[in-house]
Motif scaffolding. Structure first.
Motif, PDB file in Angstrom:
ATOM      1  N   UNK A 160      72.322  18.392  74.167  1.00 46.75           N
ATOM      2  CA  UNK A 160      73.005  19.531  74.794  1.00 46.75           C
ATOM      3  C   UNK A 160      74.145  20.056  73.947  1.00 46.75           C
ATOM      4  N   UNK A 161      74.924  19.141  73.347  1.00 43.67           N
ATOM      5  CA  UNK A 161      76.052  19.599  72.541  1.00 43.67           C
ATOM      6  C   UNK A 161      75.559  20.161  71.201  1.00 43.67           C
ATOM      7  N   UNK A 162      74.535  19.552  70.676  1.00 44.12           N
ATOM      8  CA  UNK A 162      73.973  20.039  69.409  1.00 44.12           C
ATOM      9  C   UNK A 162      73.385  21.443  69.587  1.00 44.12           C
ATOM     10  N   UNK A 163      72.607  21.615  70.633  1.00 45.04           N
ATOM     11  CA  UNK A 163      71.947  22.909  70.861  1.00 45.04           C
ATOM     12  C   UNK A 163      72.980  24.019  71.062  1.00 45.04           C
ATOM     13  N   UNK A 164      73.990  23.744  71.883  1.00 42.46           N
ATOM     14  CA  UNK A 164      74.977  24.786  72.157  1.00 42.46           C
ATOM     15  C   UNK A 164      75.844  25.054  70.925  1.00 42.46           C
ATOM     16  N   UNK A 165      76.144  24.027  70.145  1.00 39.54           N
ATOM     17  CA  UNK A 165      76.912  24.257  68.915  1.00 39.54           C
ATOM     18  C   UNK A 165      76.153  25.215  68.013  1.00 39.54           C
ATOM     19  N   UNK A 166      74.886  24.951  67.841  1.00 43.99           N
ATOM     20  CA  UNK A 166      74.051  25.796  66.987  1.00 43.99           C
ATOM     21  C   UNK A 166      73.983  27.236  67.495  1.00 43.99           C
ATOM     22  N   UNK A 167      73.708  27.369  68.787  1.00 44.40           N
ATOM     23  CA  UNK A 167      73.413  28.699  69.324  1.00 44.40           C
ATOM     24  C   UNK A 167      74.687  29.499  69.644  1.00 44.40           C
ATOM     25  N   UNK A 168      75.673  28.852  70.273  1.00 38.07           N
ATOM     26  CA  UNK A 168      76.872  29.585  70.695  1.00 38.07           C
ATOM     27  C   UNK A 168      77.780  29.883  69.502  1.00 38.07           C
ATOM     28  N   UNK A 169      77.913  28.890  68.606  1.00 39.06           N
ATOM     29  CA  UNK A 169      78.805  29.110  67.460  1.00 39.06           C
ATOM     30  C   UNK A 169      78.043  29.578  66.220  1.00 39.06           C
ATOM     31  N   UNK A 170      76.731  29.744  66.377  1.00 33.02           N
ATOM     32  CA  UNK A 170      75.917  30.350  65.330  1.00 33.02           C
ATOM     33  C   UNK A 170      76.125  29.645  63.984  1.00 33.02           C
ATOM     34  N   UNK A 171      76.359  28.332  64.032  1.00 38.40           N
ATOM     35  CA  UNK A 171      76.776  27.623  62.812  1.00 38.40           C
ATOM     36  C   UNK A 171      75.731  27.658  61.713  1.00 38.40           C
ATOM     37  N   UNK A 172      76.192  28.011  60.534  1.00 38.68           N
ATOM     38  CA  UNK A 172      75.339  28.019  59.341  1.00 38.68           C
ATOM     39  C   UNK A 172      75.926  27.025  58.356  1.00 38.68           C
ATOM     40  N   UNK A 173      75.166  26.770  57.336  1.00 36.66           N
ATOM     41  CA  UNK A 173      75.556  25.720  56.406  1.00 36.66           C
ATOM     42  C   UNK A 173      76.910  25.950  55.732  1.00 36.66           C
TER      43      UNK A 173
END
Ligand code: WTA
Length: 651
Positions: A289-302
């Motif tokens: 849950x935290x991984x998915x939301x970090x990726x999607x909400x914060x749009x994190x890129x490399x």
């Protein structure tokens, strides 16, 4: 777009502002169209499993999810280790030498750990824990400032299967002791101190006082922060310097293989009764849950440089500093101190120095920045910022617009994220590449999450204020209150049949956007931190002078809500500024500085209903200086009148 103040006069914060994602942002965003909502709604299990598959599992799960309210299980039968997912997984690929954590101490020291550095540290740290007898399932209390080792301490617990219970370093020794005892922790990890606004936090002294009378604590592990001229006493046989033990252990620490539903941590939060509750989170679902939301909400890129300004003592630090971002191999900033040390430009210089691209903070901080003036952010190069986030309390449109204009230069989408210690992960938020945001609204439920507004009776409400309600379950949902199943059921699952009740009031507008109003229970949100009114009241009545007290939240320009305490004193005590000052200090010492009342109002009596309940609504109105509402249910209406006139006189 918002109009610039200097161009067209002041911005009307209550106007109908809408901010579509900037074209450039949208073009590069991980998620840039609405289809994610449909995909998630059509098959939520497959949606979440898609993220879980990006993690490393030692044994695959057999079933994605079961939900028998209030009991949710995710990735059933799956085995994994959270530390391996946040660290080991990254050192085998291209992220081995990527900066994981960039730290600045308040006095200005700088230190960077790559993922490989973090890997070496968590291995040693895990072995130190084992050397001290810590094994799978044991609870470890952590009472630390914001240091790199603090993150390592949490991950090392996860590595050896111990359940960490992080206690915010600003809490008093008494609060720490209560939490140690409730969790029956065997080890306390602390530091010789830390810095806050140039002052040394005497953490070890507070820790010593806390473990006095805690028979469960066998060892205290002390990390050396390095404070010139500051010594702390070490108790022979109980206290150990971390660096001494770290020198004696092996470089490799075999991670425990954990069941998806094994507990990862306990985090205490305030509730409506006096005692804080230990919110339990488990491994597989929480990490997903935290991984998915970090990726999607914060749009994190490399190549992002991410900075969440929370402390690891709160859930935001757990989910969006430690587990989510590290699982996503982010580079992030950890800053030890206050935003105004040595001056009010500190945060913006940090953003400039490290080229921060994604910045996540709380409305209370934004309001303080606003008050400090536009020149501080204007004096730094913030041009790398591309996304801004807000969390912890409702953000007022004025603050939203200021944040957008003065920090984001009108260029960065803002994600106003609603969630809780209990939800573990963000549940309501805009998606930065998709949502046309409205200042002050947290927008929509995250894909795969089902939120609605219900009445007390469970009827759907549209367009008006009701109660936030969450149907079904989501991966990072709490699995319970440590040692108190009954309280878990009563607090969250008794309002409606099988639907989670978070305790917040909210409404939904014609576009389906949520506007969260705030707590509807006896919890107040002071500067983004949850406090139970009962907690503060019981601290007050422990003072010799106090006969009875009632605490309410009142609006505050910076903190959002501040604590106002009505107090009746015992015979023989003189009311006045001196006693008020003493009571404020007493509460700060009992609970922590965050609970210090803004105002103490002495009263001859407290207004109660016929059934003996303190009328908080009335007190709130009095404290806010509002006209009195209906007082007919009062046992003795004259009480209120005298209280009100007394308060009016004082004001
Ligand atoms: C409030 C912090 C409005 C809410 C992550 C919730 C918010 C409580 C928002 C949880 C937001 C948090 N808008 N209100 N974006 N985010 N809240 O457990 O009242 O410290 O119930 O978790 O903060 O606080 P907690």
């Amino acid at each position: 777009m918002a109009k610039k103040k200097d161009e067209n006069g002041p911005v009307d914060a209550h106007g109908d502002h809408r901010f579509p994602p900037p074209a450039e942002f949208k073009k590069a965003a991980r998620v840039s169209d609405e289809s994610i909502y449909e995909r998630a709604a059509a098959d939520p299990q497959a949606f979440w499993a898609g993220f879980a598959e990006e993690l490393r599992w030692e044994t695959p799960w057999k079933e994605v999810h079961t939900f028998d309210p209030p009991d949710a299980k995710w990735f059933i039968g799956g085995k994994l280790n959270a530390c391996v997912n946040c660290v080991d997984r990254h050192i085998e690929g291209p992220h081995r030498n990527k900066a994981a954590l960039i730290w600045e101490g308040e006095p200005g020291e700088k230190k960077t750990w790559t993922y490989f550095d973090l890997y070496r540290e968590v291995n040693r740290f895990g072995n130190v824990l084992r050397k001290l007898g810590i094994k799978k399932g044991d609870r470890v209390a952590i009472y630390l400032p914001m240091m790199l080792e603090s993150v390592a301490a949490m991950l090392a617990c996860a590595r050896v299967g111990a359940v960490h219970s992080v206690v915010f370093g600003g809490f008093s020794s008494e609060s720490l002791r209560d939490r140690i005892l409730d969790a029956d922790a065997h080890l306390l990890i602390t530091a010789d101190g830390g810095f806050r606004r140039g002052k040394v936090l005497a953490l070890k002294e507070a820790a010593d006082a806390a473990v006095e009378g805690c028979a469960c604590i066998e060892n205290v592990l002390v990390i050396q922060r390095g404070i010139p001229g500051h010594e702390c006493s070490m108790k022979e046989g109980r206290d150990h310097w971390y660096h001494d033990l770290a020198d004696q252990v092996d470089a490799w620490c075999e991670p425990e293989v954990m069941d998806s539903e094994d507990p990862l941590f306990i985090l205490y939060t305030s509730g409506t009764t006096g005692k804080p509750k230990g919110i339990v989170h488990t491994t597989g679902g929480y990490l997903t849950g935290t991984y998915a939301t970090t990726r999607v909400v914060f749009d994190l890129k490399d190549d992002d440089v991410y900075w969440c300004t929370a402390d690891i003592g709160w859930v935001t630090g757990h989910s969006y500093i430690v587990y989510g971002p590290l699982a996503a191999a982010a580079t992030q900033i950890i800053y030890e101190g206050a935003p105004d040390a040595p001056d009010r430009g500190r945060f913006w210089r940090i953003c400039e120095r490290y080229g921060v691209t994604v910045f996540y903070t709380a409305p209370t901080a934004i309001r303080a920045f606003m008050k400090w003036g536009d020149d501080w952010p204007a004096g730094a190069d913030l041009s790398r910022l591309r996304l801004l986030g807000s969390v912890g309390e409702p953000i007022n449109p004025e603050a939203w617009l200021w944040y957008h204009e003065h920090i984001g230069s009108g260029r960065c989408p803002i994600v106003d994220t609603w969630w809780q210690t209990e939800t573990g992960q963000i549940l309501i938020t805009p998606l930065p590449g998709v949502t046309v945001t409205k200042p002050g609204s947290a927008a929509k439920a995250f894909p795969g999450v089902d939120v609605e507004i219900l009445s007390d009776e469970g009827e759907k409400i549209d367009g008006e204020t009701g109660l936030l309600a969450i149907r079904g379950s989501w991966p990072a949902m709490t699995r319970g209150i440590w040692g108190d199943r009954q309280r878990f059921i009563e607090t969250y699952w008794s309002k409606w049949e099988g639907i989670y009740f978070p305790g917040d009031g909210a409404k939904r507008d014609e576009d389906g956007f949520f506007w969260v109003i705030g707590r509807v229970d006896d919890v107040i949100n002071v500067a983004g931190h949850r406090l139970g009114t009962a907690e503060v009241e019981s601290a007050l009545v422990e003072h010799a002078s106090v006969a009875e007290s009632a605490v309410v939240g009142i609006p505050h320009e910076i903190k959002g809500t501040a604590v106002a305490a009505f107090v009746t004193v015992r015979e023989g005590f003189e009311t006045g500024d001196e006693l008020a000052g003493e009571l404020k200090a007493h509460v700060a010492e009992k609970i922590g500085a965050i609970a210090r009342p803004e105002s103490i109002i002495f009263a001859a009596d407290l207004p109660k209903t016929r059934s003996g309940k303190i009328m908080r609504r009335l007190l709130r109105d009095i404290a806010e200086g509002k006209a009195l509402g209906d007082t007919t249910t009062l046992a003795d209406p004259s009480v209120v009148e005298s209280l009100k006139s007394q308060y009016d006189d004082e004001a």
